[in-house]
Design an enzyme around this catalytic site. Structure first.
Site, short mmCIF file in Angstrom:
data_model
loop_
_atom_site.label_atom_id
_atom_site.label_comp_id
_atom_site.label_asym_id
_atom_site.label_seq_id
_atom_site.Cartn_x
_atom_site.Cartn_y
_atom_site.Cartn_z
N GLY A 27 -9.62 0.26 -13.48
CA GLY A 27 -10.15 1.41 -14.20
C GLY A 27 -10.55 2.53 -13.26
N GLU A 30 -17.03 -13.29 -13.86
CA GLU A 30 -16.82 -12.12 -13.01
C GLU A 30 -18.16 -11.67 -12.43
OE1 GLU A 30 -13.77 -8.94 -13.91
OE2 GLU A 30 -15.64 -7.79 -14.17
N ARG A 36 -9.43 -8.28 -19.89
CA ARG A 36 -10.70 -9.00 -19.91
C ARG A 36 -10.47 -10.41 -19.39
NH1 ARG A 36 -12.42 -4.62 -20.21
NH2 ARG A 36 -13.81 -3.69 -21.80
N HIS A 49 -12.03 -5.83 -10.04
CA HIS A 49 -12.16 -4.97 -11.23
C HIS A 49 -12.05 -3.49 -10.82
CE1 HIS A 49 -13.91 -5.07 -15.56
NE2 HIS A 49 -13.10 -4.05 -15.41
N ASP A 88 -7.23 -8.61 -11.99
CA ASP A 88 -8.25 -7.61 -11.68
C ASP A 88 -9.55 -7.93 -12.41
OD1 ASP A 88 -9.02 -5.10 -10.40
OD2 ASP A 88 -9.18 -4.32 -12.45
#
Length: 336
Positions: free
Chosen positions: A297, A275, A247, A294, A270
């Site tokens: 994931g 963001e 995070r 990001h 990332d």
């Protein structure tokens, strides 16, 4: 169970297309009646009709908030199965207060994050990110640089989350010295995170001082906001690499910029705070900072794994078996 359960799907349609393939829908159809329409707005009259019949709500990215009004429209609802990671942003506390079962595919999403992280650690040890920028400016590699290479590097993992634990497991064959910091662990628990028990539990400040590479895997909680502030970033040794796939709020962005601007430390991010970063943010142009949007994931083909997990959970539910991804109310405070 005499009556077949009814499953309603609530997520972005493009997400549903990736997560719930024809094969997975066919598996669901063997045990449940699947509503044909994907819900994107719970206030839509058609969505209300689907909710009225739903025993299970299969959610994913883009699912609207499930609050009291939605629950009132779904009197038969007994479970919400989330084909993604965190459930904090789309499930209100009333879900647990009403005794509805909740399951998340967070463990399935942890694998691609861990794979990204391990790749980043190995490349960071080789200084690949910085050397790639140098190469683009006409500077070729120096094989003799003492701060380059992965042999006997010290890697510090902050947070023994699902992803943090998996990263430690995947790093086991690579010969790193592994440190972990997590206030919920004891020494015995830390040793169990490595096949050979070779993980040392240390305090966060000690981990930052000793590590060549630090990777963050803690949840975003009030007590972890700016966990790495200016004081703690200053503890990182010169040439250290900081990796964040957890995070963005874990790091004080302005403090990180100051510590990276002079080239003292490198960063692979990332996730960021804010963001996304605004266009022209100085972190985006520093040669020793790599920022990805990001992507650690599940993406693309990996999203199917989340759907497979969710469908398997619903199969367990129909067979009255325990849910492997169950999220209890008392766990929420420590989850990402």
């Amino acid at each position: 169970m005499s009556r077949r359960m009814t499953v309603a799907i609530a997520m972005q349609p493009e997400v549903a297309a990736l997560a719930l393939t024809e094969e997975l829908i066919a598996r669901l159809d063997k045990n449940a009646q699947v509503q044909p329409d994907v819900i994107v707005d719970f206030s839509d009259p058609a969505a209300r009709r689907d909710l009225a019949d739903a025993d299970v709500l299969l959610t994913g990215w883009g699912c609207p908030l499930v609050d009291d009004a939605v629950l009132d429209a779904a009197p038969r609802l007994r479970a919400i199965v989330h084909a993604a990671g965190s459930v904090k942003h789309h499930l209100a506390p009333e879900v647990w207060q009403r005794g509805i079962l909740v399951s998340s595919a967070a463990s399935a999403n942890a694998l691609p994050v861990a794979q990204y992280t391990v790749g980043a650690i190995l490349l960071a040890g080789k200084r690949a990110f910085r050397l790639a920028r140098d190469y683009a400016r006409g500077q070729y590699k120096n094989r003799l640089a003492a701060d380059t290479g992965n042999h006997e590097r010290v890697v510090g993992i902050v947070g023994a989350s699902r992803t943090g634990r998996l990263v430690l497991e995947l790093l086991a064959p690579h010969g790193f010295q592994l440190l972990v910091s997590d206030p919920t662990l004891d020494a015995h628990g830390a040793a169990g995170l490595h096949p050979a028990g070779q993980v040392e539990l240390v305090g966060l400040d000690d981990l930052l001082r000793r590590s060549d590479i630090v990777s963050l895997h803690a949840p975003a909680l009030p007590e972890t906001h700016h966990l790495l502030d200016d004081r703690r970033l200053a503890l990182l040794r010169d040439g250290a690499v900081l990796i964040n796939t957890a995070r963005g709020q874990l790091i004080d962005t302005e403090a990180l910029l100051r510590h990276c601007a002079d080239g003292r430390i490198d960063a692979v991010l990332d996730v960021t705070d804010p963001e996304p970063l605004p266009a022209g943010h100085p972190l985006l142009s520093l040669p020793n900072v790599t920022v990805t949007p990001h992507v650690a994931g599940a993406m693309g083909t990996e999203i199917r794994r989340l759907g497979e997990f969710a469908v398997t959970e619903i199969e367990r539910l129909t067979a009255d078996e325990p849910l492997h991804g169950r999220i209890r109310a008392d766990q929420l405070a420590q989850l990402a």
